[in-house]
Write a protein that holds these residues in place. Sequence first.
Motif, PDB file in Angstrom:
ATOM      1  N   PRO A  75      -2.239  24.925 -23.400  1.00 11.75           N
ATOM      2  CA  PRO A  75      -1.580  23.885 -23.324  1.00 11.75           C
ATOM      3  C   PRO A  75      -1.393  23.220 -22.053  1.00 11.75           C
ATOM      4  O   PRO A  75      -1.274  24.329 -21.135  1.00 11.75           O
ATOM      5  N   VAL A  76      -1.230  22.237 -21.559  1.00 12.02           N
ATOM      6  CA  VAL A  76      -0.860  21.330 -20.524  1.00 12.02           C
ATOM      7  C   VAL A  76       0.372  21.283 -20.478  1.00 12.02           C
ATOM      8  O   VAL A  76       1.112  20.605 -21.139  1.00 12.02           O
ATOM      9  N   GLU A  77       1.309  21.805 -19.286  1.00 12.22           N
ATOM     10  CA  GLU A  77       2.695  21.407 -19.193  1.00 12.22           C
ATOM     11  C   GLU A  77       2.824  20.253 -18.494  1.00 12.22           C
ATOM     12  O   GLU A  77       2.235  19.642 -17.600  1.00 12.22           O
ATOM     13  N   ARG A  78       3.888  19.344 -18.993  1.00 12.03           N
ATOM     14  CA  ARG A  78       4.280  18.097 -18.601  1.00 12.03           C
ATOM     15  C   ARG A  78       5.135  18.436 -17.575  1.00 12.03           C
ATOM     16  O   ARG A  78       6.098  19.186 -17.587  1.00 12.03           O
ATOM     17  N   TYR A  79       5.239  17.265 -16.521  1.00  6.53           N
ATOM     18  CA  TYR A  79       6.397  17.092 -15.845  1.00  6.53           C
ATOM     19  C   TYR A  79       7.627  16.559 -16.034  1.00  6.53           C
ATOM     20  O   TYR A  79       8.466  16.643 -15.589  1.00  6.53           O
ATOM     21  N   CYS A  80       7.370  15.824 -17.121  1.00  5.91           N
ATOM     22  CA  CYS A  80       8.643  15.509 -17.987  1.00  5.91           C
ATOM     23  C   CYS A  80       8.243  15.228 -19.437  1.00  5.91           C
ATOM     24  O   CYS A  80       7.250  15.640 -20.008  1.00  5.91           O
ATOM     25  N   ILE A 111       8.217  13.695 -23.379  1.00  4.27           N
ATOM     26  CA  ILE A 111       7.442  12.487 -23.679  1.00  4.27           C
ATOM     27  C   ILE A 111       8.497  11.273 -23.800  1.00  4.27           C
ATOM     28  O   ILE A 111       8.155   9.953 -23.369  1.00  4.27           O
ATOM     29  N   GLU A 112       9.679  11.555 -24.429  1.00  4.66           N
ATOM     30  CA  GLU A 112      10.681  10.504 -24.318  1.00  4.66           C
ATOM     31  C   GLU A 112      11.097   9.947 -22.717  1.00  4.66           C
ATOM     32  O   GLU A 112      11.027   8.751 -22.563  1.00  4.66           O
ATOM     33  N   GLU A 113      10.960  10.892 -21.759  1.00  4.55           N
ATOM     34  CA  GLU A 113      11.228  10.314 -20.390  1.00  4.55           C
ATOM     35  C   GLU A 113       9.971   9.532 -20.040  1.00  4.55           C
ATOM     36  O   GLU A 113      10.323   8.376 -19.188  1.00  4.55           O
ATOM     37  N   LEU A 147       8.093   7.640 -21.816  1.00  8.45           N
ATOM     38  CA  LEU A 147       8.212   6.363 -22.691  1.00  8.45           C
ATOM     39  C   LEU A 147       9.438   5.511 -21.964  1.00  8.45           C
ATOM     40  O   LEU A 147       9.070   4.390 -21.638  1.00  8.45           O
ATOM     41  N   ARG A 148      10.259   6.179 -21.724  1.00  9.68           N
ATOM     42  CA  ARG A 148      11.614   5.491 -21.115  1.00  9.68           C
ATOM     43  C   ARG A 148      11.177   4.989 -19.620  1.00  9.68           C
ATOM     44  O   ARG A 148      11.438   3.825 -19.266  1.00  9.68           O
ATOM     45  N   GLU A 149      10.457   5.604 -18.913  1.00  4.81           N
ATOM     46  CA  GLU A 149       9.888   5.131 -17.413  1.00  4.81           C
ATOM     47  C   GLU A 149       8.805   3.960 -17.765  1.00  4.81           C
ATOM     48  O   GLU A 149       9.063   3.133 -17.029  1.00  4.81           O
ATOM     49  N   SER A 150       8.198   4.372 -18.520  1.00  5.01           N
ATOM     50  CA  SER A 150       7.038   3.203 -19.041  1.00  5.01           C
ATOM     51  C   SER A 150       7.828   1.713 -19.424  1.00  5.01           C
ATOM     52  O   SER A 150       7.496   0.631 -18.769  1.00  5.01           O
ATOM     53  N   MET A 151       8.920   1.837 -20.110  1.00  4.21           N
ATOM     54  CA  MET A 151       9.685   0.724 -20.525  1.00  4.21           C
ATOM     55  C   MET A 151      10.277  -0.078 -19.406  1.00  4.21           C
ATOM     56  O   MET A 151      10.209  -1.107 -19.376  1.00  4.21           O
ATOM     57  N   LYS A 152      10.724   0.917 -18.622  1.00  2.00           N
ATOM     58  CA  LYS A 152      11.494   0.341 -17.380  1.00  2.00           C
ATOM     59  C   LYS A 152      10.474  -0.575 -16.490  1.00  2.00           C
ATOM     60  O   LYS A 152      10.812  -1.433 -16.044  1.00  2.00           O
ATOM     61  N   GLU A 153       9.462   0.272 -16.247  1.00  2.00           N
ATOM     62  CA  GLU A 153       8.224  -0.517 -15.495  1.00  2.00           C
ATOM     63  C   GLU A 153       7.793  -1.912 -16.240  1.00  2.00           C
ATOM     64  O   GLU A 153       7.489  -2.811 -15.609  1.00  2.00           O
ATOM     65  N   VAL A 154       7.647  -1.783 -17.490  1.00  2.00           N
ATOM     66  CA  VAL A 154       7.475  -3.109 -18.167  1.00  2.00           C
ATOM     67  C   VAL A 154       8.290  -4.026 -17.907  1.00  2.00           C
ATOM     68  O   VAL A 154       8.119  -5.372 -17.621  1.00  2.00           O
ATOM     69  N   LYS A 155       9.588  -3.837 -17.771  1.00  2.00           N
ATOM     70  CA  LYS A 155      10.706  -4.885 -17.666  1.00  2.00           C
ATOM     71  C   LYS A 155      10.741  -5.543 -16.371  1.00  2.00           C
ATOM     72  O   LYS A 155      10.673  -6.404 -16.129  1.00  2.00           O
ATOM     73  N   LEU A 156      10.467  -4.250 -15.358  1.00  2.00           N
ATOM     74  CA  LEU A 156      10.405  -4.973 -13.956  1.00  2.00           C
ATOM     75  C   LEU A 156       8.999  -5.627 -13.648  1.00  2.00           C
ATOM     76  O   LEU A 156       9.062  -6.846 -12.970  1.00  2.00           O
TER      77      LEU A 156
END
Length: 55
Positions: free
Chosen positions: A4-9, A11-13, A15-24
Amino acid sequence: MNQPVERYCTIEESLRESMKEVKLMREGKLPKRSWAESMKELKEELEEEGFLDEE
Protein backbone atom coordinates in the motif's frame (compact mmCIF):
# COMPACT_ATOMS: atom_id res chain seq x y z
CA MET A 1 1.92 -8.46 -3.94
CA ASN A 2 1.71 -4.67 -4.09
CA GLN A 3 2.53 -2.69 -1.00
CA PRO A 4 0.00 0.00 0.00
CA VAL A 5 1.11 3.53 -0.78
CA GLU A 6 1.10 5.94 2.13
CA ARG A 7 -0.76 9.16 1.46
CA TYR A 8 0.52 12.57 2.57
CA CYS A 9 -3.03 13.40 3.67
CA THR A 10 -6.37 11.70 4.12
CA ILE A 11 -8.84 11.33 1.26
CA GLU A 12 -11.12 13.80 3.02
CA GLU A 13 -8.32 16.39 3.23
CA SER A 14 -7.52 15.86 -0.44
CA LEU A 15 -11.15 16.40 -1.47
CA ARG A 16 -11.44 19.52 0.69
CA GLU A 17 -8.28 20.96 -0.89
CA SER A 18 -9.61 20.19 -4.38
CA MET A 19 -12.91 21.92 -3.58
CA LYS A 20 -11.01 24.99 -2.36
CA GLU A 21 -9.05 25.06 -5.62
CA VAL A 22 -12.25 24.84 -7.70
CA LYS A 23 -13.77 27.70 -5.70
CA LEU A 24 -10.67 29.85 -6.29
CA MET A 25 -10.79 29.02 -10.02
CA ARG A 26 -14.44 30.06 -10.20
CA GLU A 27 -13.59 33.32 -8.42
CA GLY A 28 -10.79 33.94 -10.93
CA LYS A 29 -8.08 33.76 -8.28
CA LEU A 30 -6.47 30.64 -9.80
CA PRO A 31 -6.09 29.98 -13.52
CA LYS A 32 -8.36 27.30 -14.96
CA ARG A 33 -6.58 24.30 -16.45
CA SER A 34 -7.71 22.18 -19.35
CA TRP A 35 -8.11 18.42 -19.04
CA ALA A 36 -4.90 17.94 -21.03
CA GLU A 37 -2.96 20.29 -18.74
CA SER A 38 -4.26 18.47 -15.67
CA MET A 39 -3.30 15.07 -17.08
CA LYS A 40 0.16 16.33 -18.07
CA GLU A 41 0.71 17.67 -14.54
CA LEU A 42 -0.48 14.39 -13.00
CA LYS A 43 1.81 12.36 -15.25
CA GLU A 44 4.80 14.53 -14.29
CA GLU A 45 4.02 14.14 -10.58
CA LEU A 46 3.69 10.36 -10.92
CA GLU A 47 7.00 10.16 -12.81
CA GLU A 48 8.73 12.25 -10.12
CA GLU A 49 7.43 9.89 -7.44
CA GLY A 50 8.58 6.84 -9.41
CA PHE A 51 5.12 5.44 -10.13
CA LEU A 52 5.59 5.73 -13.91
CA ASP A 53 8.59 5.01 -16.04
CA GLU A 54 9.90 8.14 -17.72
CA GLU A 55 9.82 7.80 -21.49
